[in-house]
Design an enzyme around this catalytic site. Structure first.
Site, PDB file in Angstrom:
ATOM      1  N   CYS B  63       0.837  -1.439   0.036  1.00 40.00           N
ATOM      2  CA  CYS B  63       0.028  -0.045  -0.076  1.00 40.00           C
ATOM      3  C   CYS B  63       0.629   1.235  -0.059  1.00 40.00           C
ATOM      4  O   CYS B  63       0.792   2.004  -0.900  1.00 40.00           O
ATOM      5  CB  CYS B  63      -0.908   0.013   1.194  1.00 40.00           C
ATOM      6  SG  CYS B  63      -0.295  -0.603   2.654  1.00 40.00           S
ATOM      7  N   HIS B 126      -1.728   7.473   4.066  1.00 41.29           N
ATOM      8  CA  HIS B 126      -0.508   6.398   4.027  1.00 41.29           C
ATOM      9  C   HIS B 126       0.763   6.826   3.713  1.00 41.29           C
ATOM     10  O   HIS B 126       1.616   5.896   3.339  1.00 41.29           O
ATOM     11  CB  HIS B 126      -1.119   5.292   3.329  1.00 41.29           C
ATOM     12  CG  HIS B 126      -1.033   4.112   3.969  1.00 41.29           C
ATOM     13  ND1 HIS B 126      -1.022   2.690   3.478  1.00 41.29           N
ATOM     14  CD2 HIS B 126      -0.859   3.706   5.489  1.00 41.29           C
ATOM     15  CE1 HIS B 126      -1.156   1.771   4.263  1.00 41.29           C
ATOM     16  NE2 HIS B 126      -0.941   2.325   5.577  1.00 41.29           N
ATOM     17  N   ASN B 274      -2.522  -2.323  -5.098  1.00 39.81           N
ATOM     18  CA  ASN B 274      -1.649  -3.591  -5.028  1.00 39.81           C
ATOM     19  C   ASN B 274      -2.739  -4.770  -5.517  1.00 39.81           C
ATOM     20  O   ASN B 274      -3.919  -4.749  -5.303  1.00 39.81           O
ATOM     21  CB  ASN B 274      -0.881  -3.829  -3.582  1.00 39.81           C
ATOM     22  CG  ASN B 274      -1.734  -3.668  -2.277  1.00 39.81           C
ATOM     23  OD1 ASN B 274      -1.572  -2.896  -1.587  1.00 39.81           O
ATOM     24  ND2 ASN B 274      -2.957  -4.638  -2.301  1.00 39.81           N
TER      25      ASN B 274
END
Lengths: 507, 507
Positions: B63, B126, B274
């Site tokens: 990620c 993230h 992903n």
């Protein structure tokens, strides 16, 4: 909507004709089903103009029994296309097979004939090659193709090459008159089969004759072939070239129907006789998408098939159906389209799919997965219970025969015949289409699902009357030494003395 | 066609806006890519109105690095989103990570700002959660979402629950203010994210403001969730419910653009960070179709992504592209759409996809598959060479961590780090998309392909300047104890004493 209503809906004439395509391709071989190179624009368009069946099955993971099931609407264990020589073995019709489709079976073309249909088979028959099994003895009016597979022999010496027939007589043999170049993969056969189809359709249209065309080509069966124009055109290699040529041909057939103005009178169904043969991968084998294993097995990869119904003006474009379907349903559905009833003197396993196709109904019915004389598994709703598992024997596996390459699901892809009849392995095919995660035996879900499935299986077994097994006896004397017509061609060979034996079926 | 021409083509105004969807879904999760339940009608329609990319990749099988690559147009090994703590390890940004997106990196929204764009991120950021890494410090104007994954903690005791931000400040925490019911899987988050998107688009349209919307939702990441309306609606279980809700939301966003009359001014791209996490299968994991393994691995299942470009009036409907694409291309393509040049002071790995999208061109470029500090594999044309293989360690595997369940390709899905740098494992992804059949080292085909690939790899390695690794150091003190805004909410927690350590990355 009954078939009468359907016939009334036709604007140009009162006949409904139909065709079936039937060939060794896997679920994952079409762009519409997720093949990553997406090289099947015509089949994808057929799907977008028609209805995609996502849960459609063959009746057997091998060619001959599957074809017998299509044409009789009955499981191979009923119509005789199985063996009892050993437990749960796949069997088919090689040249030395003594059996074939029994006279007692009623084939789709035999029944359609009564409604005035002209029936043609183009391609591989595979229901026996001895005179009594000839397709024209079983309802077909015309035939162009071969009784057996084209995978050998190649030199017509020790054993006869497979003959190619036109109607009653052979007109040549594979590798002699009908070339397949084993080195380059070049063969013109799909083009010949295509032309046969176009000509037949034109002829029937001209005479306003309803017709049934069974287009049973085999370019995707090893040795895979394609004509020169398609060789080297696919990302997928020779197998992909063959798929492209088939896709192109189907596009041409559908366009031909449209050009002749009879597409709205013609129900067309595309499907396959078994899953892709992963044993021939990667060079000669197709794809079963994410389904487990392939041809010869009763996992999804062996029996879930790509399937498309096409009938402009009747089937809503872009439809998708989760109806559990089976090749045997094409028998019953075709009869329904022709305004005929299925025979009432025998068990018919196929159901009429028209309510699913035309009204989007979902009919509750199980799918049985057989291997020879054994019901290996059953699907009810989204659950699939395996009563027996095996892919193939250790002995065969050690020789490099692998129906599940790169896939090993512990306790599922077994190399001994594993019996699970008291506690079947259960999968939920929605959450786990790849059959990798058996449900816990202790779970409530397992208990609930198996209660339902057990009833279905008990009923199935209690009422099962197996037919006389046709695939038990082999004899070199019955091979295609001197098919009808061989004299004219000077191609008769001398058969050896009869020496019938139990056929050996390793899988 | 340059971006100017594109802008001129806009009939209603002179701005071009774009959105990106980015989420943990696998190649095989969409109906258009062959998911057998075919439950993504909106994404399938998006594909039929736009262009399907069949050979599209993420820059990393995990990620955070993948998201960093999307927004910088650069490989994680350049932008710092990797670790050197051990060889070839996947690393990301958990709460205790000290690093994040370096200031020296130029993010897409920073650059778009110069062209007057308003930029919003909805969902998971993230790229680091410490103040200097805040998305509004890196070009975004608005944020609704979380800095880290929602997979825990759940009780806000020993460790702080993940905060949810609106713009600069946190407005609550997961599992407290933003509920996810771990038993039923119910959560309303996707609906909130959807409403945020619709409101943002409406606002920008009203003010005639070009915008960039990065919709980075995470319902398909374990713990998978869906809102009440979607629970139990999928054949695929809870994971499928989440997919259905995402599909439905994307349909609503596209329809909203159409309703506002700005769909022809809005370039929309759908892809994933992903491959599906097979370790969470079957209950919480998606599908990578027939590709090998999944998230965390450099096999196709870990990095080949579903991808759709949509731009009515510009992108030909029903297009299919075999252009080798990468999430990093969205950086360069977006700049091109905005009439901007990519930065010239650094290596940019993303290419402008507009020639592929608008003119059907195929641009020759390699795809690099990294795991941490190691180039594991490279794709050139249809060939993929593995220089290193491993799925995960025996130690992890023995604990039940399996990135390749039911799949074992001998010598490929290894549980030790296998070096193949002198004789890479080579696959032809056209004939063998499942990476099951390495080409023979002795074959001419191997020699020819490796000659070409070696040049590409040498060049890549010779010019590679790795960035400073950001994912090496972990410290409990940097966790989300007291994010900005916590005082107002009374939700500040007391951090422990700083104790920086090497992060442990097992995969």
């Amino acid at each position: 909507v009954g078939p009468e209503a359907l016939l009334l809906r036709n604007s140009k004439s009162t006949f409904t004709s139909f065709g079936v395509f039937f060939l060794q391709m896997g679920w994952g071989d079409l762009g519409a089903f997720g093949e990553p190179s997406k090289e099947t624009p015509n089949l994808d368009q057929m799907a977008s103009e028609g209805m995609l069946f996502l849960d459609f099955y063959t009746a057997n993971p091998l060619c001959s029994p599957s074809r017998a099931a299509l044409l009789t609407g009955r499981l191979p264990v009923r119509n005789g296309f199985y063996t009892t020589n050993a437990h749960a073995r796949n069997a088919y019709t090689p040249q030395d097979i003594v059996g074939g489709i029994p006279d007692s079976e009623l084939l789709l073309p035999e029944l359609l004939k009564k409604a005035g249909y002209i029936n043609k088979i183009i391609g591989k028959w595979h229901l026996g090659h001895r005179p009594q099994f000839h397709p024209l003895e079983h309802g077909f009016d015309e035939w162009f193709g071969s009784p057996n597979c084209h995978f050998g022999p190649f030199d017509n010496r020790a054993l006869p090459n497979i003959p190619v027939y036109r109607d009653w007589e052979m007109i040549g043999r594979y590798y002699e008159d009908f070339k397949i170049d084993l080195k380059t993969g070049e063969a013109n056969l799909t083009q010949i089969y295509l032309q046969e189809a176009l000509d037949f359709i034109s002829k029937q249209q001209a005479s306003q004759q309803p017709f049934f065309l069974y287009w049973a080509i085999d370019a995707t069966h090893a040795p895979v072939y394609a004509s020169k124009h398609f060789l080297g055109t696919s990302q997928r290699g020779l197998y992909g070239d063959a798929v492209r040529e088939i896709d192109d041909s189907i596009g041409k057939i559908l366009k031909h129907l449209q050009k002749l103005g009879i597409s709205e009178n013609t129900f067309v169904f595309f499907t396959s006789d078994n899953g892709a043969a992963l044993i021939s991968a990667p060079k000669q084998g197709g794809s079963n998408g994410r389904f487990l294993c392939g041809k010869q097995t009763t996992f999804e990869g062996g029996m879930r098939e790509p399937a498309i119904a096409w009938w402009p003006g009747h089937i809503p474009a872009g439809g998708v159906s989760h109806q559990l379907g089976n090749v045997m349903d094409l028998f019953t559905t075709s009869l329904s389209l022709a305004g005929l009833q299925p025979p009432s003197d025998r068990q018919i396993d196929g159901i009429d799919l028209l309510p699913a196709i035309l009204q989007g109904k979902l009919i509750d019915r199980p799918i049985f997965y057989y291997r020879g004389n054994e019901m290996m598994a059953v699907r009810v709703g989204l659950y699939k219970a395996h009563y027996w598992t095996w892919s193939n024997s250790w002995e065969e596996y050690s020789k490099g025969i692998d129906f599940c390459p790169g896939q090993n699901v512990s306790g599922v892809t077994t190399h001994t015949q594993e019996e699970h009849t008291t506690l079947p392995l259960l999968f939920h095919l929605g959450r786990d289409p790849g059959e990798k995660y058996p449900l816990s035996f202790a779970s409530d879900e397992y208990q609930r699902a198996m209660e339902r499935i057990s009833v279905v299986v008990q009923q199935h077994k209690a009422t099962m009357v197996p037919g006389e097994p046709q695939l038990n006896v082999c004899d070199k004397a019955v091979m295609n030494w001197s098919p009808p017509g061989c004299e004219k061609l000077g191609k008769c060979l001398k058969p050896p003395k009869s020496d019938p034996k139990k056929c050996f079926w390793p899988h």
